[in-house]
Each structure stands twice: as C-alpha cells, then as structure tokens.
Design a protein around this motif. Structure first.
Motif, PDB file in Angstrom:
ATOM      1  N   SER A   9      34.794 -16.329  26.142  1.00 32.45           N
ATOM      2  CA  SER A   9      35.909 -16.207  27.076  1.00 32.45           C
ATOM      3  C   SER A   9      36.450 -17.575  27.473  1.00 32.45           C
ATOM      4  O   SER A   9      37.667 -17.757  27.623  1.00 32.45           O
ATOM      5  CB  SER A   9      35.466 -15.435  28.323  1.00 32.45           C
ATOM      6  OG  SER A   9      34.454 -16.144  29.020  1.00 32.45           O
ATOM      7  N   GLY A  10      35.572 -18.571  27.634  1.00 28.95           N
ATOM      8  CA  GLY A  10      36.043 -19.919  27.929  1.00 28.95           C
ATOM      9  C   GLY A  10      36.857 -20.505  26.794  1.00 28.95           C
ATOM     10  O   GLY A  10      37.873 -21.172  27.023  1.00 28.95           O
ATOM     11  N   TRP A  11      36.451 -20.237  25.555  1.00 32.45           N
ATOM     12  CA  TRP A  11      37.206 -20.711  24.399  1.00 32.45           C
ATOM     13  C   TRP A  11      38.581 -20.056  24.333  1.00 32.45           C
ATOM     14  O   TRP A  11      39.591 -20.716  24.063  1.00 32.45           O
ATOM     15  CB  TRP A  11      36.415 -20.417  23.129  1.00 32.45           C
ATOM     16  CG  TRP A  11      37.135 -20.802  21.875  1.00 32.45           C
ATOM     17  CD1 TRP A  11      37.252 -22.051  21.336  1.00 32.45           C
ATOM     18  CD2 TRP A  11      37.851 -19.921  20.993  1.00 32.45           C
ATOM     19  NE1 TRP A  11      37.984 -22.011  20.177  1.00 32.45           N
ATOM     20  CE2 TRP A  11      38.374 -20.720  19.945  1.00 32.45           C
ATOM     21  CE3 TRP A  11      38.086 -18.555  20.993  1.00 32.45           C
ATOM     22  CZ2 TRP A  11      39.109 -20.168  18.901  1.00 32.45           C
ATOM     23  CZ3 TRP A  11      38.832 -18.007  19.962  1.00 32.45           C
ATOM     24  CH2 TRP A  11      39.335 -18.803  18.928  1.00 32.45           C
ATOM     25  N   VAL A  12      38.653 -18.753  24.625  1.00 34.00           N
ATOM     26  CA  VAL A  12      39.928 -18.046  24.598  1.00 34.00           C
ATOM     27  C   VAL A  12      40.858 -18.583  25.681  1.00 34.00           C
ATOM     28  O   VAL A  12      42.054 -18.788  25.455  1.00 34.00           O
ATOM     29  CB  VAL A  12      39.706 -16.530  24.744  1.00 34.00           C
ATOM     30  CG1 VAL A  12      41.027 -15.805  24.952  1.00 34.00           C
ATOM     31  CG2 VAL A  12      38.994 -15.973  23.521  1.00 34.00           C
ATOM     32  N   ARG A  13      40.315 -18.832  26.886  1.00 30.70           N
ATOM     33  CA  ARG A  13      41.147 -19.341  27.976  1.00 30.70           C
ATOM     34  C   ARG A  13      41.726 -20.705  27.638  1.00 30.70           C
ATOM     35  O   ARG A  13      42.861 -21.028  27.960  1.00 30.70           O
ATOM     36  CB  ARG A  13      40.336 -19.400  29.269  1.00 30.70           C
ATOM     37  CG  ARG A  13      40.124 -18.038  29.919  1.00 30.70           C
ATOM     38  CD  ARG A  13      39.630 -18.203  31.349  1.00 30.70           C
ATOM     39  NE  ARG A  13      38.325 -18.847  31.412  1.00 30.70           N
ATOM     40  CZ  ARG A  13      37.176 -18.187  31.425  1.00 30.70           C
ATOM     41  NH1 ARG A  13      37.168 -16.868  31.356  1.00 30.70           N
ATOM     42  NH2 ARG A  13      36.027 -18.836  31.497  1.00 30.70           N
ATOM     43  N   LYS A  14      40.941 -21.557  26.974  1.00 32.06           N
ATOM     44  CA  LYS A  14      41.450 -22.867  26.590  1.00 32.06           C
ATOM     45  C   LYS A  14      42.566 -22.734  25.558  1.00 32.06           C
ATOM     46  O   LYS A  14      43.544 -23.500  25.582  1.00 32.06           O
ATOM     47  CB  LYS A  14      40.303 -23.716  26.016  1.00 32.06           C
ATOM     48  CG  LYS A  14      39.302 -24.188  27.067  1.00 32.06           C
ATOM     49  CD  LYS A  14      38.215 -25.019  26.438  1.00 32.06           C
ATOM     50  CE  LYS A  14      37.210 -25.471  27.484  1.00 32.06           C
ATOM     51  NZ  LYS A  14      36.109 -26.277  26.877  1.00 32.06           N
ATOM     52  N   LYS A  15      42.442 -21.793  24.644  1.00 32.90           N
ATOM     53  CA  LYS A  15      43.478 -21.597  23.641  1.00 32.90           C
ATOM     54  C   LYS A  15      44.759 -21.039  24.246  1.00 32.90           C
ATOM     55  O   LYS A  15      45.862 -21.373  23.817  1.00 32.90           O
ATOM     56  CB  LYS A  15      42.974 -20.649  22.548  1.00 32.90           C
ATOM     57  CG  LYS A  15      41.845 -21.228  21.701  1.00 32.90           C
ATOM     58  CD  LYS A  15      42.291 -22.458  20.935  1.00 32.90           C
ATOM     59  CE  LYS A  15      41.175 -22.989  20.059  1.00 32.90           C
ATOM     60  NZ  LYS A  15      41.585 -24.198  19.302  1.00 32.90           N
ATOM     61  N   ILE A  16      44.596 -20.176  25.268  1.00 36.68           N
ATOM     62  CA  ILE A  16      45.765 -19.576  25.901  1.00 36.68           C
ATOM     63  C   ILE A  16      46.525 -20.611  26.719  1.00 36.68           C
ATOM     64  O   ILE A  16      47.755 -20.713  26.660  1.00 36.68           O
ATOM     65  CB  ILE A  16      45.357 -18.378  26.776  1.00 36.68           C
ATOM     66  CG1 ILE A  16      44.829 -17.233  25.889  1.00 36.68           C
ATOM     67  CG2 ILE A  16      46.529 -17.888  27.632  1.00 36.68           C
ATOM     68  CD1 ILE A  16      45.855 -16.624  24.984  1.00 36.68           C
ATOM     69  N   TRP A  17      45.789 -21.409  27.525  1.00 37.18           N
ATOM     70  CA  TRP A  17      46.445 -22.359  28.406  1.00 37.18           C
ATOM     71  C   TRP A  17      46.717 -23.688  27.707  1.00 37.18           C
ATOM     72  O   TRP A  17      47.376 -24.526  28.234  1.00 37.18           O
ATOM     73  CB  TRP A  17      45.604 -22.585  29.670  1.00 37.18           C
ATOM     74  CG  TRP A  17      45.764 -21.468  30.639  1.00 37.18           C
ATOM     75  CD1 TRP A  17      46.900 -21.103  31.292  1.00 37.18           C
ATOM     76  CD2 TRP A  17      44.763 -20.548  31.064  1.00 37.18           C
ATOM     77  NE1 TRP A  17      46.680 -20.005  32.097  1.00 37.18           N
ATOM     78  CE2 TRP A  17      45.374 -19.642  31.968  1.00 37.18           C
ATOM     79  CE3 TRP A  17      43.424 -20.360  30.757  1.00 37.18           C
ATOM     80  CZ2 TRP A  17      44.691 -18.598  32.575  1.00 37.18           C
ATOM     81  CZ3 TRP A  17      42.736 -19.330  31.372  1.00 37.18           C
ATOM     82  CH2 TRP A  17      43.364 -18.466  32.257  1.00 37.18           C
TER      83      TRP A  17
END
Length: 270
Positions: A262-270
C-alpha cells in the motif's frame, strides 16, 4: 564623561499556555481523574487467585506454541485464500458503496434531508464492532464467507464514507463555482470538480481499508464468518498451539507485506 552603560534586555522564552487557564480548575480536574482511576481499579472484580493460577497455563500455551508448526500448510493456505477473497470483495463493495453515501453526507453539496440520511447510514455502519455485526450476519445467512463479506462491507462503508465525506466538505469551492457558472449540472460538477480533488485521498483510504479488512477477516472468522479465523479457532480448540502460532506469524507477515504494498501504491499515485 563616560557614556551610560546600555542595559541589554533579558532573554524571553515562550511557553505554551495551558489548556485550562485557571490553575484551581486544572489541578482539580487532575485530582478528580486520579480519584476516579483509583475507584475504577478498586471496584473492578479482579480475581487475583485465578490470575495467579492462570499464569502457568499461559506459560504452557506459549511453551507449546514454540517452535511453530507449518506441517499443515495446505489447510493454512486454504484459510488465507478465503480471507483474501473476503477482504478484497468487501473492500471493493464497501468503497464503491461509500462514495454515494459520502456525497450524501457532505453538508456543502447535499441538501439537509439527504445529508441527514447519509449521516445516519454512516453512523449506523460505524456503531457496532465487526464481531457483533458478523454474529448477526451469521445468524441471518449462515456460516461461511458470505457473512464475512457482508460484515466487512458494512464496516467499510462506515469508515471510508465518514472520512470521504469530511474530505468533500474541505474541497476548494472555486472549482465547483466555476463548473456551476458554466452551466454544468450536479453530476458533471461531481465528476469534474469534486471527485478529482478527493481522488488521492480516496486511493489512500481504499488501501488502508484493505489492510484493515485483512486483519478483520481473521477476527470475524472466529465467530463463523469464514476465513483464517475459523482455522485459528479450531487450532486453539484442539490445543494445537504450535499450528495456531504459525497462523499468527503468517497473519503478521501478510499484514507487513500489505502495508509495504500500500505504501508503494501511494507513492506511485502521488
């Protein structure tokens, strides 16, 4: 004649003002809190003899759990597979259903009757612990993953809907006014002025809710709502503490992996 000595001002330090300015009220409330804590601990029915007798049993449970046993890995994987299915389906359904309820529960874009209805649904969804809701759904639809999916869907609506409604209430109103000035309708305003502002928050809430549902799926399974929780409860019931501790270790590992993802996905989104 010698010039007068210049007097340098003393250094001043800033101190944060207390939350309660009146010292009598402040210390009085603190004294009342101490008295209440003493009274609460004194009136709770602690059975110290039973606690002392339970310590050796707790030691035998923890002693029997080490080393953990991974011999019945197939049974464990079956339970985790069901838990993943419950968590993913419940997250998808809960997030999708939370969006209209969040729009209805946002005071700045919903009329008062719709706002009250949306807030009522969110409050009811958040009023009960998932275990209580799981017991009700197990009684309604029977044992199995369907009760777990319904339970976590309702739980997701309450959590995601509340935070998303608060996010909608804090959006930049200039974009909404620009869309309305251009003659856009309500749905067009939502899709082009409201939803783009809350999309990053929506993604973060969805990922967090997936983590939460993964944990909760193990808990609701204890009362028969499917998932690894039923396997864990059966292991404790059969005194297979080594297998139960293996399940607990895998649960911790799964949550750590989901947190990293989830942390990796959030970094990719933002």
């Amino acid at each position: 004649m010698a010039p007068p000595e210049s007097s340098s001002p003393l250094p001043r330090t800033w101190r944060k003002p207390p939350f309660i300015a009146n010292p009598l009220v402040r210390y009085g409330l603190l004294a009342l809190l101490v008295v209440y804590l003493v009274w609460a601990f004194g009136t709770l029915p602690f059975n110290w003899q039973r606690i002392a007798e339970g310590l050796p049993r707790a030691a035998s449970i923890f002693g029997g759990g080490f080393p953990p046993s991974f011999q019945r890995m197939e049974l464990m994987l079956t339970g985790f597979k069901e838990s993943f299915q419950i968590a993913i389906l419940a997250t998808l359904l809960g997030v999708l259903l939370s969006i209209p309820f969040a729009v209805m529960a946002a005071r700045n874009i919903a009329p008062l009757p719709v706002y009250l209805f949306g807030r009522a649904v969110i409050i009811v969804s958040r009023s009960f612990h998932p275990v209580i809701v799981a017991i009700l759904f197990v009684a309604a639809v029977g044992f199995g993953p369907l009760a777990g999916i319904l339970t976590l869907t309702l739980y997701s609506i309450g959590f995601v809907g509340k935070l998303l409604a608060e996010e909608i209430e804090e959006i930049d109103w200039g974009q909404v006014e620009a869309m309305r000035a251009a003659g856009a309708g309500f749905l067009a305003t939502l899709f082009y002025a409201v939803f783009p502002q809350i999309l990053p928050r929506q993604v973060g809430l969805s990922m967090y809710q997936l983590d939460s549902n993964l944990r909760a799926s193990a808990v609701v399974g204890i009362v028969g709502a499917g998932g690894i929780g039923g396997t864990l409860m059966n292991a404790f019931g059969r005194y297979d503490y080594d297998f139960a501790f293996a399940i607990l270790l895998v649960i911790i590992a799964v949550i750590l992996l989901s947190e990293g993802f989830s942390g990796w996905v959030r970094k990719k989104i933002w």
